[in-house]
Design a protein around this motif. Structure first.
Motif, PDB file in Angstrom:
ATOM      1  N   UNK A 246      48.144  47.827  50.730  1.00  0.00           N
ATOM      2  CA  UNK A 246      47.137  48.318  49.801  1.00  0.00           C
ATOM      3  C   UNK A 246      45.901  48.690  50.608  1.00  0.00           C
TER       4      UNK A 246
ATOM      5  N   UNK B   2      41.850  49.955  50.674  1.00  0.00           N
ATOM      6  CA  UNK B   2      40.612  49.936  49.910  1.00  0.00           C
ATOM      7  C   UNK B   2      39.525  50.685  50.673  1.00  0.00           C
TER       8      UNK B   2
ATOM      9  N   UNK C 278      33.617  48.073  46.664  1.00  0.00           N
ATOM     10  CA  UNK C 278      34.985  48.498  46.908  1.00  0.00           C
ATOM     11  C   UNK C 278      35.484  49.433  45.809  1.00  0.00           C
ATOM     12  N   UNK C 279      36.397  50.305  46.200  1.00  0.00           N
ATOM     13  CA  UNK C 279      37.175  51.046  45.224  1.00  0.00           C
ATOM     14  C   UNK C 279      38.288  50.165  44.685  1.00  0.00           C
ATOM     15  N   UNK C 280      39.053  50.700  43.753  1.00  0.00           N
ATOM     16  CA  UNK C 280      40.086  49.901  43.085  1.00  0.00           C
ATOM     17  C   UNK C 280      41.373  49.807  43.892  1.00  0.00           C
TER      18      UNK C 280
ATOM     19  N   UNK D  23      45.089  44.300  40.383  1.00  0.00           N
ATOM     20  CA  UNK D  23      45.022  45.752  40.295  1.00  0.00           C
ATOM     21  C   UNK D  23      43.645  46.342  40.533  1.00  0.00           C
ATOM     22  N   UNK D  24      42.711  45.507  40.946  1.00  0.00           N
ATOM     23  CA  UNK D  24      41.342  45.978  41.188  1.00  0.00           C
ATOM     24  C   UNK D  24      40.920  45.703  42.620  1.00  0.00           C
ATOM     25  N   UNK D  25      39.839  46.351  43.021  1.00  0.00           N
ATOM     26  CA  UNK D  25      39.254  46.033  44.311  1.00  0.00           C
ATOM     27  C   UNK D  25      38.342  44.817  44.202  1.00  0.00           C
ATOM     28  N   UNK D  26      38.011  44.215  45.321  1.00  0.00           N
ATOM     29  CA  UNK D  26      37.092  43.073  45.290  1.00  0.00           C
ATOM     30  C   UNK D  26      35.740  43.450  44.684  1.00  0.00           C
ATOM     31  N   UNK D  27      35.213  42.536  43.861  1.00  0.00           N
ATOM     32  CA  UNK D  27      33.888  42.718  43.255  1.00  0.00           C
ATOM     33  C   UNK D  27      32.967  41.640  43.808  1.00  0.00           C
TER      34      UNK D  27
END
Lengths: 114, 115
Positions: free
Chosen positions: A88, A90, A104-106, B40-44
């Motif tokens: 994956x 990012x 970050x993007x998804x 399913x997401x990027x790190x926040x």
């Protein structure tokens, strides 16, 4: 608000195919730009980074990315992918003048078929 | 040289409970940042600690709190857990002086499941 958009959520390629993953960000100031990779079962790790200078940056494992300031883009490329590139990816932005955080993007899941 | 370590690896809690996650930074690093990565997401970004104080906070409620110890290790506490808190929690360490970017090194994460 500052944000990062990655256009492709899932990409499937055959070995030796070329790869390009899109990344756009929304921030009007100076930024540092990054691509991180997360291989299955492993830590998030830095693939490459752009701080300033030559907008074409090279990273590990044959990856490169081009910063196009006018398009607020930082696309990742690799001429010929390998099965081991399955991971994956990012894109991330560090706004230089307002923040200590990475945005970050998804993410894009890449599957490379042998 | 040990990288960033986090504990525990996995955790299962029920709604309303409280949880504490731990992080030890890479040797020589003095700054710890915490991120939440939902499926399913990027790190926040949750927050960053430097010199034992919260230096910046992301868009997370007060139920999320943290602490940094004199040895630079850090804890993330989440109170009154909600189902939506289920995620991978990542710790990243870096050198914190100044506003220039210093590379953040990520740990393996703690997988929190709230039932």
């Amino acid at each position: 608000a500052q944000s990062v958009s990655q256009h492709n959520h899932h990409v499937i390629l055959s070995e030796a195919a070329s790869l390009e993953l899109g990344c756009n960000y929304s921030y009007g100031g100076t930024v540092n730009l990054f691509w991180y990779v997360q291989y299955p079962g492993q830590h998030l790790q830095l693939l490459l980074k752009y701080f300033s200078g030559d907008p074409l940056v090279k990273g590990i494992k044959g990856f490169e990315a081009e910063f196009i300031k006018s398009k607020f883009s930082f696309n990742l490329r690799k001429p010929s992918v390998q099965w081991s590139d399955t991971a994956e990816y990012f894109c991330a932005v560090f706004p230089m003048d307002s923040s200590y955080k990475l945005i970050f993007g998804s993410g894009t899941r890449l599957l490379v078929r042998p | 040289d040990a990288g960033v370590t986090q504990s525990p690896t996995h955790l299962i809690k029920t709604r309303g409970q409280q949880v504490t996650l731990r992080c030890s930074p890479k040797s020589g690093h003095d700054t710890v940042s915490w991120y939440q990565q939902a499926l399913g997401q990027g790190p926040q970004f949750i927050f960053q600690y430097y010199e034992e104080e919260e230096r910046q906070r992301g868009n997370f409620p007060d139920r999320f709190s943290g602490h940094q110890f004199p040895n630079y290790s850090s804890e993330l506490n989440v109170n009154a857990l909600l189902l939506g808190d289920s995620a991978l929690y990542l710790c990243a360490s870096s050198l914190g002086q100044g506003r220039t970017y210093n590379e953040q090194f990520f740990g393996p994460g703690t997988r929190l499941t709230v039932l």
